[in-house]
Enzyme design. Structure first.
Site, PDB file in Angstrom:
ATOM      1  N   ALA A 261       0.687  -1.330   0.035  1.00 27.12           N
ATOM      2  CA  ALA A 261      -0.036   0.024  -0.034  1.00 27.12           C
ATOM      3  C   ALA A 261       0.916   1.246   0.111  1.00 27.12           C
ATOM      4  CB  ALA A 261      -0.926   0.021   1.328  1.00 27.12           C
ATOM      5  N   PRO A 262       0.325   2.355  -0.563  1.00 24.19           N
ATOM      6  CA  PRO A 262      -1.023   2.541  -1.431  1.00 24.19           C
ATOM      7  C   PRO A 262      -0.822   1.852  -2.746  1.00 24.19           C
ATOM      8  CG  PRO A 262       0.284   4.602  -1.183  1.00 24.19           C
ATOM      9  CD  PRO A 262       1.230   3.532  -0.491  1.00 24.19           C
ATOM     10  N   GLY A 263       0.034   1.359  -3.336  1.00 24.76           N
ATOM     11  CA  GLY A 263       0.290   0.604  -4.500  1.00 24.76           C
ATOM     12  C   GLY A 263       1.107   1.278  -5.763  1.00 24.76           C
ATOM     13  N   GLY A 264       1.787   2.395  -5.426  1.00 17.86           N
ATOM     14  CA  GLY A 264       2.548   3.072  -6.494  1.00 17.86           C
ATOM     15  C   GLY A 264       3.556   2.166  -6.855  1.00 17.86           C
ATOM     16  N   LYS A 265       4.527   1.478  -5.919  1.00 14.92           N
ATOM     17  CA  LYS A 265       5.570   0.747  -6.461  1.00 14.92           C
ATOM     18  C   LYS A 265       5.152  -0.507  -7.230  1.00 14.92           C
ATOM     19  CE  LYS A 265       8.338   2.398  -2.724  1.00 14.92           C
ATOM     20  NZ  LYS A 265       7.353   2.654  -1.696  1.00 14.92           N
ATOM     21  N   ASP A 283      -0.897  -6.671   1.456  1.00 24.08           N
ATOM     22  CA  ASP A 283      -1.007  -5.784   2.521  1.00 24.08           C
ATOM     23  C   ASP A 283      -1.983  -6.133   3.355  1.00 24.08           C
ATOM     24  OD1 ASP A 283       0.413  -2.771   2.560  1.00 24.08           O
ATOM     25  OD2 ASP A 283      -1.044  -2.831   3.922  1.00 24.08           O
ATOM     26  N   ASP A 310      -0.195 -10.732   5.973  1.00 19.08           N
ATOM     27  CA  ASP A 310       0.554  -9.911   6.729  1.00 19.08           C
ATOM     28  C   ASP A 310       2.210 -10.424   6.736  1.00 19.08           C
ATOM     29  OD1 ASP A 310       2.090  -9.025   9.067  1.00 19.08           O
ATOM     30  OD2 ASP A 310       0.520  -9.647  10.384  1.00 19.08           O
ATOM     31  N   ASP A 328       9.401  -3.366   0.797  1.00 23.96           N
ATOM     32  CA  ASP A 328       9.014  -1.862   1.280  1.00 23.96           C
ATOM     33  C   ASP A 328       8.619  -1.682   2.662  1.00 23.96           C
ATOM     34  OD1 ASP A 328       9.305   1.008   0.467  1.00 23.96           O
ATOM     35  OD2 ASP A 328       7.243   0.899   0.417  1.00 23.96           O
ATOM     36  N   CYS A 380      11.328   4.794   3.873  1.00 21.83           N
ATOM     37  CA  CYS A 380      11.144   6.225   3.526  1.00 21.83           C
ATOM     38  C   CYS A 380      11.731   7.081   4.640  1.00 21.83           C
ATOM     39  CB  CYS A 380      10.011   6.697   3.150  1.00 21.83           C
ATOM     40  SG  CYS A 380       8.523   6.325   4.103  1.00 21.83           S
TER      41      CYS A 380
END
Length: 442
Positions: A261-265, A283, A310, A328, A380
């Site tokens: 999440a949120p799914g960009g990668k 997720d 999970d 990530d 990040c």
């Protein structure tokens, strides 16, 4: 509803419920009929007050017998808003800042209106000097007050980097974050998309670091934009796009994104594979899975399978199965303070358990990689104890993996030959990130 009152409501929500500003803004802005200028002012006030909370409170405490901690919450937030407009927002006249603030105080806590009026007028009278932070002899407390951070963060950065680097980083984190689009190359080229955006009056430019990235200046109300609805682009920061570039999956591969999440990668990897092969996108939160699925559908991707799982639990059925695995992991977020300023106020204790979670997820993720396959670890944050330390610890216990040089991008020339990237807002002018590329050798 006027922009200042909307800002007050959002700031109350953030203060009382510990909400992230972007989530609170989305919630309160949702069905409100307001022009772009008013929305812009409300947003500016919200982020401005959140970003400068300690600094604004320091000034209030200089001028008021009643200290911030003891104040009625409405009065405290409205004082912060008023002082922010007077000292830090050039586009608002002092007269308007005082009048509008006092009229809101009259609405929410009438008996305090004279008090608020007096303090704000005092700020205007002492405008040239009141903004000074007078604790120069204590560097950590000075920087913590001036830039509004928990003192432990400042101390940590000065110890890990240097005083100069830290001041540089604090300045960079104060800048407004740019908005970047990732071209959906399955439907359109970057040049064609730029042409369409320019026709809509959007100021945009190519980003040299990533060939599908576009920086946009004035794209408002993105969700309602037709090009967005048609799936020609998605919103994603450059650092986040670099993760997909580093992984560089070949067509027809089997890819697993364990915390997607949120799914960009996830959607970037699926696009890089040209809608071939399969990306399993996992997720644990139902609302996040729906968000990923809606992005997948909007972009027209047919090679993504969104699953609830999970990452901290080992999935026996995935062992040795994947060509590429992305971990990530959840992190402290100290690289994205520009986008989520509330992160500055996190307690050290809140972040203590993160390295253990990160190790667990990375260990599990590594089990899913085929021999010869690629494992990418990313966060990040800019904290070594969540980044390179996790990788070194992993390699010490897993001799079947090795770091491999990163040649797909030119970002961190000091480290990428060694298999990882350390990205800093003050050096690279994008979100702070860490990305490591590992290969399973046996």
């Amino acid at each position: 509803m006027k922009s200042r009152e909307l800002a007050l409501k959002v700031l109350l929500d953030i203060e009382e419920n510990n909400n992230y500003s972007n989530i609170a803004i989305n919630k309160h802005f949702k069905n409100i009929n307001m022009n772009n200028q008013d929305r812009g002012l409300a947003t500016e006030l919200i982020y401005g007050v959140v970003e400068n909370k300690y600094y604004l409170d320091y000034i209030i405490d200089k001028l008021s017998k009643i200290k911030c901690k003891k104040m009625n919450i409405y009065v405290k937030i409205l004082l912060r808003m008023g002082i922010y407009q007077i000292l830090l927002l050039d586009s608002i006249s002092d007269y308007a800042a005082v009048n509008e603030t006092v009229s809101l105080v009259k609405k929410y806590d009438k008996r305090s209106s004279g008090f608020v009026n007096a303090i704000l007028r005092n700020v205007i009278r002492q405008k040239d000097t009141i903004g000074e932070v007078d604790i120069k002899d204590d560097t950590i407390m000075y920087l913590s007050t001036r830039y509004s951070y928990k003192p432990w963060m400042i101390k940590n950065w000065i110890n890990n980097f240097s005083k100069e680097f830290t001041e540089d980083l604090l300045e960079a984190n104060n800048e407004k974050p740019s908005v970047y689009l990732r071209t959906n190359t399955l439907k359109i080229t970057r040049d064609e998309l730029i042409e369409k955006l320019i026709n809509e009056g959007v100021v945009c430019s190519k980003v040299p670091m990533v060939e599908e990235a576009i920086k946009v200046e004035n794209l408002k109300n993105i969700e309602n934009n037709q090009l967005f609805k048609d799936g020609l682009f998605t919103i994603q920061d450059i650092s986040s796009m670099i993760v997909g570039k580093v992984m560089n999956p070949k067509e027809n591969s089997l890819v697993l994104d364990v915390c997607s999440a949120p799914g960009g990668k996830t959607t970037h990897l699926a696009t890089l594979m040209n809608n071939t092969g399969q990306v399993i996108s996992r997720d644990i939160f139902e609302h996040k899975l729906k968000l990923i699925q809606s992005t997948v559908d909007r972009l027209g991707l047919t090679n993504v399978d969104v699953q609830s799982f999970d990452a901290s639990i080992l999935d026996e059925s995935s062992v040795d199965k994947f060509d590429y695995v992305l971990a990530d992991v959840p992190c402290s977020g100290l690289g994205i303070i520009r986008r989520k300023p509330e992160i500055k106020y996190k307690e050290k204790a809140e972040l203590k358990g993160l390295p253990d979670i990160q190790k667990t997820i990375l260990n599990n993720a590594s089990k899913y990689v085929k021999i010869g396959g690629t494992l990418v670890y990313s966060t990040c944050t800019i904290q070594d104890n969540e980044n390179i330390d996790i990788i070194n610890d992993f390699l010490a216990n897993n001799s079947n993996f090795t770091l491999v040089p990163i040649g797909e991008v030119k970002v961190d020339l000091d480290n990428q030959e060694n298999g990882y990237l350390k990205i800093y807002p003050n050096i690279h002018d994008i979100d702070g990130f860490f990305i490591a590329k590992l290969k399973r050798v046996r």
